[in-house]
Design an enzyme around this catalytic site. Structure first.
Site, PDB file in Angstrom:
ATOM      1  N   LYS A   1      -8.004  -3.539   2.076  1.00 25.66           N
ATOM      2  CA  LYS A   1      -6.510  -2.689   2.505  1.00 25.66           C
ATOM      3  C   LYS A   1      -6.414  -3.146   4.102  1.00 25.66           C
ATOM      4  O   LYS A   1      -7.243  -3.339   4.832  1.00 25.66           O
ATOM      5  CB  LYS A   1      -6.573  -1.234   2.390  1.00 25.66           C
ATOM      6  CG  LYS A   1      -7.773  -0.500   3.133  1.00 25.66           C
ATOM      7  CD  LYS A   1      -7.743   0.871   2.964  1.00 25.66           C
ATOM      8  CE  LYS A   1      -8.975   1.645   3.638  1.00 25.66           C
ATOM      9  NZ  LYS A   1      -8.834   3.157   3.236  1.00 25.66           N
TER      10      LYS A   1
ATOM     11  N   GLU B   1       2.993   1.768   4.779  1.00 32.35           N
ATOM     12  CA  GLU B   1       1.954   2.075   5.317  1.00 32.35           C
ATOM     13  C   GLU B   1       0.851   0.867   5.330  1.00 32.35           C
ATOM     14  O   GLU B   1       0.066   0.967   6.251  1.00 32.35           O
ATOM     15  CB  GLU B   1       1.169   2.991   4.536  1.00 32.35           C
ATOM     16  CG  GLU B   1      -0.228   3.313   4.965  1.00 32.35           C
ATOM     17  CD  GLU B   1      -0.982   4.609   3.859  1.00 32.35           C
ATOM     18  OE1 GLU B   1      -1.683   5.337   4.441  1.00 32.35           O
ATOM     19  OE2 GLU B   1      -0.605   4.624   2.558  1.00 32.35           O
TER      20      GLU B   1
ATOM     21  N   LYS C   1       0.883  -1.074   0.050  1.00 30.68           N
ATOM     22  CA  LYS C   1      -0.032   0.077  -0.193  1.00 30.68           C
ATOM     23  C   LYS C   1       0.983   1.354   0.009  1.00 30.68           C
ATOM     24  O   LYS C   1       1.498   1.455   0.886  1.00 30.68           O
ATOM     25  CB  LYS C   1      -0.821   0.080   0.970  1.00 30.68           C
ATOM     26  CG  LYS C   1      -2.051   1.099   1.169  1.00 30.68           C
ATOM     27  CD  LYS C   1      -2.774   1.032   2.037  1.00 30.68           C
ATOM     28  CE  LYS C   1      -4.299   1.977   2.090  1.00 30.68           C
ATOM     29  NZ  LYS C   1      -3.874   3.343   1.529  1.00 30.68           N
TER      30      LYS C   1
ATOM     31  N   GLU D   1      -0.637   5.563  -8.123  1.00 28.41           N
ATOM     32  CA  GLU D   1      -0.106   6.303  -6.919  1.00 28.41           C
ATOM     33  C   GLU D   1       0.860   7.408  -7.276  1.00 28.41           C
ATOM     34  O   GLU D   1       2.042   6.944  -7.765  1.00 28.41           O
ATOM     35  CB  GLU D   1       0.078   5.438  -5.537  1.00 28.41           C
ATOM     36  CG  GLU D   1       0.013   6.195  -4.346  1.00 28.41           C
ATOM     37  CD  GLU D   1      -1.353   6.061  -3.761  1.00 28.41           C
ATOM     38  OE1 GLU D   1      -1.459   6.666  -2.687  1.00 28.41           O
ATOM     39  OE2 GLU D   1      -2.089   5.496  -4.143  1.00 28.41           O
TER      40      GLU D   1
ATOM     41  N   PHE E   1      -0.856   0.761 -10.805  1.00 25.84           N
ATOM     42  CA  PHE E   1      -1.238  -0.673 -10.493  1.00 25.84           C
ATOM     43  C   PHE E   1      -2.489  -1.059 -11.325  1.00 25.84           C
ATOM     44  O   PHE E   1      -3.012  -2.119 -11.077  1.00 25.84           O
ATOM     45  CB  PHE E   1      -1.568  -0.870  -8.956  1.00 25.84           C
ATOM     46  CG  PHE E   1      -2.476   0.337  -8.385  1.00 25.84           C
ATOM     47  CD1 PHE E   1      -3.845   0.482  -8.817  1.00 25.84           C
ATOM     48  CD2 PHE E   1      -1.778   1.359  -7.589  1.00 25.84           C
ATOM     49  CE1 PHE E   1      -4.752   1.558  -8.088  1.00 25.84           C
ATOM     50  CE2 PHE E   1      -3.034   2.126  -6.782  1.00 25.84           C
ATOM     51  CZ  PHE E   1      -4.275   2.475  -7.410  1.00 25.84           C
TER      52      PHE E   1
ATOM     53  N   LYS F   1      -4.033  -1.943   7.205  1.00 21.86           N
ATOM     54  CA  LYS F   1      -2.906  -1.119   7.776  1.00 21.86           C
ATOM     55  C   LYS F   1      -2.742  -1.751   9.325  1.00 21.86           C
ATOM     56  O   LYS F   1      -3.622  -1.957   9.882  1.00 21.86           O
ATOM     57  CB  LYS F   1      -3.455   0.326   7.970  1.00 21.86           C
ATOM     58  CG  LYS F   1      -3.466   1.032   6.309  1.00 21.86           C
ATOM     59  CD  LYS F   1      -3.857   2.470   6.700  1.00 21.86           C
ATOM     60  CE  LYS F   1      -4.127   3.393   5.436  1.00 21.86           C
ATOM     61  NZ  LYS F   1      -4.375   4.507   5.642  1.00 21.86           N
TER      62      LYS F   1
ATOM     63  N   LYS G   1      -6.095  -8.344  -3.065  1.00 22.63           N
ATOM     64  CA  LYS G   1      -7.045  -8.084  -4.330  1.00 22.63           C
ATOM     65  C   LYS G   1      -7.280  -9.413  -5.113  1.00 22.63           C
ATOM     66  O   LYS G   1      -6.587 -10.169  -5.058  1.00 22.63           O
ATOM     67  CB  LYS G   1      -6.649  -7.093  -5.431  1.00 22.63           C
ATOM     68  CG  LYS G   1      -6.077  -5.952  -5.108  1.00 22.63           C
ATOM     69  CD  LYS G   1      -5.577  -4.785  -6.184  1.00 22.63           C
ATOM     70  CE  LYS G   1      -5.231  -3.345  -5.570  1.00 22.63           C
ATOM     71  NZ  LYS G   1      -4.872  -2.466  -6.652  1.00 22.63           N
TER      72      LYS G   1
END
Length: 832
Positions: free
Chosen positions: A370, A348, A194, A252, A288, A372, A353
């Protein structure tokens, strides 16, 4: 459209444009718009408060057309994004002078994007067309919604992704590690890092590029609309395969450090959306996903298929355009191992997926998850900090505290309690409305207005100041969870917390037990600021978060008074005169020869009485040494600060000796006016006879200002022009620039000498239009102008890397074009 202006900035702009006294009633209304007044119940509604301030100052009827209003709002948005504050003020001045107060009330609401109509955009969309909300969610383009769906009978069966039209990207949902295999349907899945950057989509059609953020804002000018401009496009245009002319990429935008060959985290002090080619860091697009190639839309293809296509779109260039690497996994253990590795690398988090998922704009989850460290119980270090300040809320939180300023304590001495606190962060999430309401009731009667010029002595702030503050002994400790500790000049600790939220209110802890500066530094150094320093065990169950439970309150210690705030015991002091009968003094500090207790005794001997904090009845403050409390009193400007020698002279004469300039540390405005009538600027009396000592003191205060050069006067002239000229004078366009012109020429080469003459002429033009032209390249230079001879370009760039403030290297044509067109030209096309 992004105006980038909030209430506080608007308040400051209106105060300046209307020339309101900064401490005046109306200026304070605008700045403290969230503070409840009890008059109309409009706390938190900036537009309404601004209306009542503007009403007596504006015309009854405006003269602007709709087109002119649109032009002004467009100018506000473009100039604010370009950080041209003077042009933003000019646009707002047009609104002030040509609009009524009522018109400005609604224009302000448009700028703030909060019309307060009592219904949302979803209500309007539902009435307009059944597909309107869905199309707007995907495209964020209201004009497109109106054009495509103006006929209620025409449906939108397939909302497609379109080239050069922004759309909201697909998002990931928060994962529960314990259910990860079930969520992935017990099939293999991808794990990606991430990235901690800015979500961005890139649209390319031949030599045309456009970049959009996740909210549909365009950053094309920043990154480059063509291969000849921007901080990114010129470096990646050649990376695309020859047979790929059209594509849409999702990824990103990251900042890459070429020296260390690593990506920078967003918590560091930089803004990827404002980076330029001259920056030490460089822009890198980490891709991505791919959603279109040569006009073929790929949204309905599986993620596995899109990844295969992505590898054939471009050749990665390290540090400029890269493909986010993925690994294939099958088990929960592999996810935990990947998360632990991300923690070790200070990343992070990770993404999980489904390979068979399709791309669904503006949908969260749908096969994307996601993780974290802060989402997982037990992995984060938490901080117990003290609430020291508050901010009034707006909207549904109007009239109550919605955000809090938190601080850590200076380590107290042995047996002492903390008395000085350094601000750390501002937090406004993590609690329920009931918890916020209960906390508000608990603290309500203890809030005090925070005066920036006279802050409380025990509270040390950075640039971030609260609207109200609370004495530590009445406050509570809150347990805060955050992603990391990052540098910040806004808070006194020099750092702050990224993504802070309140986990619980520590009713079980006394205010004295809050975290100290030493504890913060240990935490900050443990994992390079990351608060995730623990690993998740493979066998650990990641149960859903427990509801917050209030711990049983312990018996609270008796509230005491900080030692320095206690009144001195002067009952044993004998009065020797009534010189200061019933006169109030505040002794803040003494000298080595005459400490504070002795001075307080001398005041009592002459009939005065002593307080520990100056108030409206305090005659003066006595200070022999400057400390933070004295500096705060001086900054408030409300009290005279006098040296102890004056008091001792009064004791010797047993009478009140008039103040003289040598007695004064600081004078309040009324005293300064009186002294101005009696003394000259060097302290020599206009009326009283002087002696040798007084004359020597006056001479010692005379200092030669030195010669005033044009460079010294330039900032003064620029300030006067900006304040009093409606439009900046043409001959001052370059007033704020310090320029070095590369006049180096090879002797004996006629062509080079001619080019050198042209540059010399450009140097004269720069001076003529207000710029300061220097003969040596040094710190403080804003621009370097280079002619056709580029032989020293590499040397200039190498020298620039050694400076704190980076100058821009421009072609000489920038000077001539700016002067010919009577307007400073955009520097980007002229950068070297």
């Amino acid at each position: 459209m992004a105006y980038g202006i909030k209430e506080t900035m608007l308040a400051k702009l209106y105060i300046e444009l209307l020339n309101l006294p900064k401490e005046g009633k109306d200026a304070l209304k605008l700045l403290n718009y969230r503070t409840p007044t009890g008059a109309r119940g409009d706390a938190g509604d900036f537009a309404t408060i601004a209306y009542f301030v503007l009403k007596p100052r504006c015309s009854q009827k405006g003269s602007l057309t709709v087109q002119q209003v649109n032009d002004v709002l467009d100018a506000v948005a473009s100039n604010n994004s370009a950080k041209r504050k003077d042009l933003v003020k000019k646009s707002l001045l047009q609104l002030v002078t040509q609009s009524s107060a009522l018109e400005q009330k609604w224009l302000i609401r448009m700028i703030l994007k909060d019309l307060k109509l009592g219904f949302s955009q979803q209500t309007v969309f539902s009435v307009f067309h059944s597909d309107a909300a869905e199309l707007h969610n995907v495209t964020t383009d209201l004009e497109r919604v109106c054009r495509q769906l103006h006929d209620p009978l025409v449906g939108l069966s397939d909302i497609s992704i379109t080239l050069f039209a922004a759309f909201k990207p697909m998002l990931a949902a928060i994962a529960n590690i314990d259910r990860i295999e079930k969520d992935m349907r017990h099939q293999s899945f991808y794990i990606e890092t991430k990235l901690d950057g800015e979500r961005m989509q890139m649209h390319r059609g031949g030599d045309r590029y456009e970049f959009f953020s996740r909210n549909g804002f365009t950053y094309t000018q920043q990154f480059g609309a063509s291969p000849r401009e921007g901080s990114l496009t010129p470096f990646i245009h050649g990376a695309f395969k020859a047979d790929v002319q059209v594509c849409i990429l999702d990824g990103e935008m990251m900042a890459y450090n070429p020296s260390t060959q690593t990506f920078m985290q967003k918590g560091n002090k930089f803004d990827i959306k404002r980076m330029v080619e001259e920056s030490d860091l460089q822009t890198c697009f980490c891709v991505f996903d791919v959603l279109m190639v040569n006009n073929k839309k790929l949204g309905h293809e599986t993620l596995r298929k899109r990844h295969e296509i992505l590898s054939s779109v471009f050749t990665p260039i390290p540090g400029r355009i890269e493909i986010v690497q993925k690994t294939q996994a099958h088990t929960k253990k592999e996810v935990i191992d990947a998360l632990n590795e991300a923690i070790d690398k200070r990343e992070e988090g990770i993404m999980v997926k489904q390979p068979l998922s399709i791309y669904k704009p503006d949908k969260r989850g749908e096969g994307w998850l996601k993780i974290k460290p802060e989402y997982v119980n037990g992995l984060m270090d938490e901080l117990d900090v003290l609430i020291v300040g508050g901010y009034w809320g707006k909207g549904s939180r109007g009239g109550m505290m919605s955000h809090f300023l938190c601080a850590v304590a200076e380590p107290p001495g042995p047996g002492e309690e903390p008395s000085v606190f350094h601000t750390l962060c501002r937090v406004g999430s993590g609690y329920t409305m009931k918890e916020l309401y209960d906390l508000g009731l608990k603290l309500a009667k203890h809030w005090k207005p925070f005066h920036k010029k006279a802050p409380p002595s025990g509270l040390l702030c950075g640039t971030e100041k609260p609207e109200v503050y609370i004495e530590p002994c009445y406050s509570v400790i809150v347990q805060i969870k955050a992603a990391e500790i990052v540098p910040s000049d806004m808070y006194r600790t020099g750092c702050t917390l990224r993504f802070p939220r309140i986990e619980r209110i520590r009713e079980d802890k006394d205010w004295r037990a809050c975290m100290t500066l030493d504890g913060l530094e240990q935490l900050r150094g443990r994992a390079a600021g990351k608060l995730a320093s623990k690993h998740l065990d493979v066998g650990a169950e990641d149960a859903p978060r427990e509801k917050k439970r209030k711990a049983a309150p312990k018996a609270r210690r008796a509230v005491g008074i900080i030692e320095r705030s206690k009144a001195p015991d002067l009952s044993n002091v004998s009065r020797v005169a009534d010189v200061f009968e019933d006169v109030e003094f505040c002794v803040m500090s003494g000298t080595d020869a005459h400490p504070k207790p002795e001075l307080e005794s001398r005041v009592a001997e002459l009939g005065g009485y002593v307080v520990q904090n100056p108030g409206p009845d305090t005659y003066c403050v006595l200070a022999g040494a400057e400390n933070i409390r004295v500096r705060n009193v001086i900054s408030s400007g409300k009290h005279d600060v006098v040296r102890p020698e004056w008091l001792l002279e009064c004791v010797r004469h047993r009478s009140c000796v008039p103040w003289q300039p040598r007695d004064m540390v600081h004078m309040c405005p009324s005293t300064r006016q009186r002294f101005a009538r009696e003394y000259d600027r060097y302290g020599d009396s206009y009326f009283a006879d002087t002696d040798r000592r007084q004359l020597e003191e006056a001479f010692s205060r005379i200092q030669s200002p030195g010669p005033q050069t044009p460079a010294d006067m330039a900032p003064v002239i620029a300030d006067l022009e900006g304040r009093y000229f409606w439009d900046p004078p043409a001959l001052s366009a370059l007033r704020h620039h310090t320029v070095y012109v590369d006049l180096f020429a090879v002797v004996g080469d006629p062509a080079t000498e001619i080019r050198g003459t042209r540059l010399a002429a450009a140097a004269w033009e720069l001076r003529f239009h207000g710029a300061r032209v220097v003969s040596h390249l040094a710190e403080g230079v804003s621009h370097v102008i280079v002619g056709e001879d580029r032989s020293r370009l590499a040397d200039f760039k190498a020298f620039r890397r050694t400076l704190k403030r980076k100058f821009k290297i421009l072609q000489g044509a920038w000077v001539t074009d700016s002067i010919d067109r009577c307007e400073l030209q955009d520097e980007a096309p002229y950068l070297l």
